[in-house]
Scaffold this motif. Structure first.
Motif, PDB file in Angstrom:
ATOM      1  N   ASP A 279       0.813  -1.266  -0.030  1.00 20.80           N
ATOM      2  CA  ASP A 279      -0.029  -0.136   0.155  1.00 20.80           C
ATOM      3  C   ASP A 279       0.731   1.363   0.126  1.00 20.80           C
ATOM      4  N   GLN A 280       1.815   1.451  -0.733  1.00 24.07           N
ATOM      5  CA  GLN A 280       2.607   2.474  -0.691  1.00 24.07           C
ATOM      6  C   GLN A 280       2.100   3.585  -1.118  1.00 24.07           C
ATOM      7  N   VAL A 281       2.235   4.591  -0.577  1.00 21.75           N
ATOM      8  CA  VAL A 281       1.953   5.904  -1.224  1.00 21.75           C
ATOM      9  C   VAL A 281       2.785   6.878  -2.023  1.00 21.75           C
ATOM     10  N   THR A 282       2.322   6.979  -3.179  1.00 21.53           N
ATOM     11  CA  THR A 282       3.328   7.743  -4.010  1.00 21.53           C
ATOM     12  C   THR A 282       2.570   9.006  -4.657  1.00 21.53           C
ATOM     13  N   ALA A 283       3.578   9.789  -4.920  1.00 23.03           N
ATOM     14  CA  ALA A 283       3.490  11.178  -5.625  1.00 23.03           C
ATOM     15  C   ALA A 283       3.309  11.073  -7.237  1.00 23.03           C
ATOM     16  N   GLU A 284       3.245  10.053  -7.719  1.00 18.18           N
ATOM     17  CA  GLU A 284       3.260   9.857  -9.274  1.00 18.18           C
ATOM     18  C   GLU A 284       2.099  10.530 -10.042  1.00 18.18           C
ATOM     19  N   GLY A 285       1.924  11.568 -10.906  1.00 15.35           N
ATOM     20  CA  GLY A 285       0.886  11.986 -11.488  1.00 15.35           C
ATOM     21  C   GLY A 285       0.063  12.850 -10.716  1.00 15.35           C
ATOM     22  N   LEU A 286       0.553  13.249  -9.252  1.00 17.80           N
ATOM     23  CA  LEU A 286      -0.295  13.938  -8.592  1.00 17.80           C
ATOM     24  C   LEU A 286       0.100  15.275  -8.224  1.00 17.80           C
ATOM     25  N   ASP A 287      -0.678  16.250  -7.984  1.00 12.86           N
ATOM     26  CA  ASP A 287      -0.407  17.749  -7.445  1.00 12.86           C
ATOM     27  C   ASP A 287       0.248  17.749  -6.070  1.00 12.86           C
ATOM     28  N   VAL A 288       1.273  17.819  -5.722  1.00 11.48           N
ATOM     29  CA  VAL A 288       1.564  17.602  -4.371  1.00 11.48           C
ATOM     30  C   VAL A 288       1.866  18.928  -3.526  1.00 11.48           C
ATOM     31  N   VAL A 289       1.319  19.138  -2.298  1.00  6.25           N
ATOM     32  CA  VAL A 289       1.841  20.267  -1.562  1.00  6.25           C
ATOM     33  C   VAL A 289       2.428  19.958  -0.099  1.00  6.25           C
ATOM     34  N   ILE A 290       3.450  20.349   0.019  1.00  7.38           N
ATOM     35  CA  ILE A 290       4.607  20.137   1.113  1.00  7.38           C
ATOM     36  C   ILE A 290       4.405  21.329   2.109  1.00  7.38           C
ATOM     37  N   ILE A 291       4.100  20.856   3.432  1.00  4.26           N
ATOM     38  CA  ILE A 291       4.052  21.860   4.336  1.00  4.26           C
ATOM     39  C   ILE A 291       5.182  21.911   5.170  1.00  4.26           C
ATOM     40  N   SER A 304       9.197  13.174  -4.327  1.00  9.59           N
ATOM     41  CA  SER A 304       8.104  13.632  -5.024  1.00  9.59           C
ATOM     42  C   SER A 304       8.440  13.962  -6.487  1.00  9.59           C
ATOM     43  N   THR A 305       9.467  14.640  -6.670  1.00  7.97           N
ATOM     44  CA  THR A 305      10.020  14.884  -7.990  1.00  7.97           C
ATOM     45  C   THR A 305      10.403  13.661  -8.757  1.00  7.97           C
ATOM     46  N   ARG A 306      11.269  12.973  -8.084  1.00  3.97           N
ATOM     47  CA  ARG A 306      11.542  11.538  -8.581  1.00  3.97           C
ATOM     48  C   ARG A 306      10.563  10.610  -8.924  1.00  3.97           C
ATOM     49  N   GLN A 307       9.368  10.603  -7.937  1.00  2.00           N
ATOM     50  CA  GLN A 307       8.271   9.921  -8.486  1.00  2.00           C
ATOM     51  C   GLN A 307       7.513  10.158  -9.396  1.00  2.00           C
ATOM     52  N   GLY A 308       7.705  11.244 -10.122  1.00  2.00           N
ATOM     53  CA  GLY A 308       6.931  11.679 -11.017  1.00  2.00           C
ATOM     54  C   GLY A 308       5.752  12.836 -10.824  1.00  2.00           C
ATOM     55  N   ALA A 309       5.865  13.413  -9.815  1.00  4.03           N
ATOM     56  CA  ALA A 309       4.593  14.157  -9.444  1.00  4.03           C
ATOM     57  C   ALA A 309       4.286  15.380 -10.395  1.00  4.03           C
ATOM     58  N   ALA A 310       3.046  15.438 -10.778  1.00  5.34           N
ATOM     59  CA  ALA A 310       2.647  16.507 -11.863  1.00  5.34           C
ATOM     60  C   ALA A 310       3.270  17.917 -11.573  1.00  5.34           C
ATOM     61  N   SER A 311       2.812  18.261 -10.261  1.00  2.00           N
ATOM     62  CA  SER A 311       3.358  19.410  -9.652  1.00  2.00           C
ATOM     63  C   SER A 311       3.770  19.506  -7.980  1.00  2.00           C
ATOM     64  N   ILE A 312       4.434  20.503  -7.743  1.00  4.97           N
ATOM     65  CA  ILE A 312       4.861  20.640  -6.204  1.00  4.97           C
ATOM     66  C   ILE A 312       4.865  22.001  -5.892  1.00  4.97           C
ATOM     67  N   THR A 313       4.051  22.113  -4.763  1.00  6.70           N
ATOM     68  CA  THR A 313       4.027  23.450  -3.863  1.00  6.70           C
ATOM     69  C   THR A 313       4.532  23.365  -2.558  1.00  6.70           C
ATOM     70  N   GLN A 314       5.718  23.890  -2.211  1.00  7.99           N
ATOM     71  CA  GLN A 314       6.102  23.733  -0.826  1.00  7.99           C
ATOM     72  C   GLN A 314       5.679  25.172  -0.060  1.00  7.99           C
ATOM     73  N   LEU A 315       5.181  25.229   1.135  1.00  3.63           N
ATOM     74  CA  LEU A 315       4.617  26.051   1.847  1.00  3.63           C
ATOM     75  C   LEU A 315       5.460  26.143   3.263  1.00  3.63           C
ATOM     76  N   GLU A 316       5.888  27.360   3.624  1.00  5.46           N
ATOM     77  CA  GLU A 316       6.788  27.594   4.745  1.00  5.46           C
ATOM     78  C   GLU A 316       6.436  28.823   5.361  1.00  5.46           C
ATOM     79  N   ILE A 317       6.110  28.871   6.757  1.00  9.37           N
ATOM     80  CA  ILE A 317       5.867  29.890   7.448  1.00  9.37           C
ATOM     81  C   ILE A 317       7.196  30.561   8.122  1.00  9.37           C
TER      82      ILE A 317
END
Length: 335
Positions: A279-291, A304-317
């Motif tokens: 039951d691996q969770v993978t980012a392949e083909g997904l729009d990923v948000v990293i907090i 996530s990049t190497r798994q093939g994510a469609a897009s990646i957004t990283q949020l930081e306060i």
């Protein structure tokens, strides 16, 4: 101090990394042939930038108290055997810290007051990588046994360092690890592109040759009680890490598709190493948000990049930057 003018005539320089478009398609380190080898052509002049300060604040910045000016000078003088001896005097595993440590020593470097600091972390990893290649790192089994037994619970860097020191002191040491392989966070928490596991396996082989015994698949508190350990061993070292993530208490946390990094990264690392994952969770083909924007967030981004994510957004306060006080004049007072 090998080169009194090193910091005046040589600027900071790092190793060239592999092109992004190449390295995002594999799980290898981002440097060609490893960071240590990539740095060797430039590392001696970089070590020569060390200033031989009256008070080397890098000592205080380093949690291990590494003897940084000493091995910087030895590298500049091309004495690699002496450099690894001084590095190992305070650091059991410089191949780990030289790759993974955030280098607070460089933040503390006196040269960094008005120039770029010395590339301390790069010098460190170059020393240990060259030492391995030159057969300067060998097993150090004890000359005699004390007759005492020690159980070390946890095989992360703290547990491994304690086990190695205790084994070399002559005690019979057993390391207990609940996972299926030794290494703790370094095995399954750190992505391969940040530290290839061959560096961990090579050090574990040295420890086995010295006499340290490893037992995996043993969870203290379930498979073995603390009382049984205290009855069986003369001493017990507790060196466990926390596996309880910091959760967000916010509306919508219960929705699907929200995963803790401590669940995501070990699964991804197991898969990258060719281990079976259910039951691996993978980012392949997904729009990923990293907090989060720290090391763990960066590991999730690279994974996530190497798994093939469609897009990646990283949020930081981030807090508002404080205004920097003007530098005091160092000139002579005017009359």
């Amino acid at each position: 101090m090998g080169d009194p003018k090193g910091f005046l005539k040589t600027g900071r320089e790092g190793a060239e990394r592999r092109p992004v478009e190449e390295r995002v398609h594999d799980w290898n380190e981002v440097y060609p042939d490893g960071v240590g080898r990539a740095l060797l052509p430039i590392i001696s002049p970089q070590a020569g930038r060390c200033m031989d300060c009256g008070i080397p604040f890098c000592h205080q910045g380093c949690p291990l108290g590494n003897l940084i000016p000493e091995w910087n000078d030895l590298v500049w003088r091309d004495d690699w055997a002496g450099a690894i001896e001084r590095l190992h005097a305070t650091n059991n595993f410089p191949e780990f810290t030289g790759r993974l440590c955030p280098a607070p020593c460089e933040t503390s470097c006196v040269l960094g007051i008005n120039q770029d600091p010395v590339t301390i972390k790069n010098v460190e990893v170059s020393i240990i990588d060259r030492a391995w290649e030159s057969n300067l790192v060998r097993p150090q089994p004890p000359e005699w046994l004390s007759g005492r037994t020690v159980a070390v619970v946890g095989s992360g860097p703290a547990g491994l360092a304690a086990a190695q020191q205790l084994t070399r002191a002559g005690h019979t040491v057993v390391v207990l690890e609940r996972a299926d392989e030794v290494g703790g966070l370094m095995r399954y928490g750190i992505p391969e592109f940040k530290m290839e596991k061959k560096h961990l396996d090579r050090r574990l082989d040295q420890m086995r040759r010295e006499g340290t015994v490893f037992r995996t698949g043993v969870e203290v508190g379930r498979d073995l009680s603390v009382e049984s350990l205290r009855d069986r061993y003369d001493a017990v070292v507790l060196a466990m890490g926390s596996t309880v993530p910091r959760d967000l208490q916010t509306e919508g946390r219960e929705l699907d598709g929200l995963h803790q990094a401590m669940d995501f990264l070990p699964q991804a690392n197991r898969a990258a190493l060719g281990h079976p994952v259910e039951d691996q969770v993978t980012a392949e083909g997904l729009d990923v948000v990293i907090i989060g924007g720290g090391d763990t967030g960066a590991d999730c981004l690279g994974t996530s990049t190497r798994q093939g994510a469609a897009s990646i957004t990283q949020l930081e306060i981030m807090p508002e930057p404080r205004a920097r006080a003007p530098r005091a004049s160092r000139g002579r007072p005017t009359r």
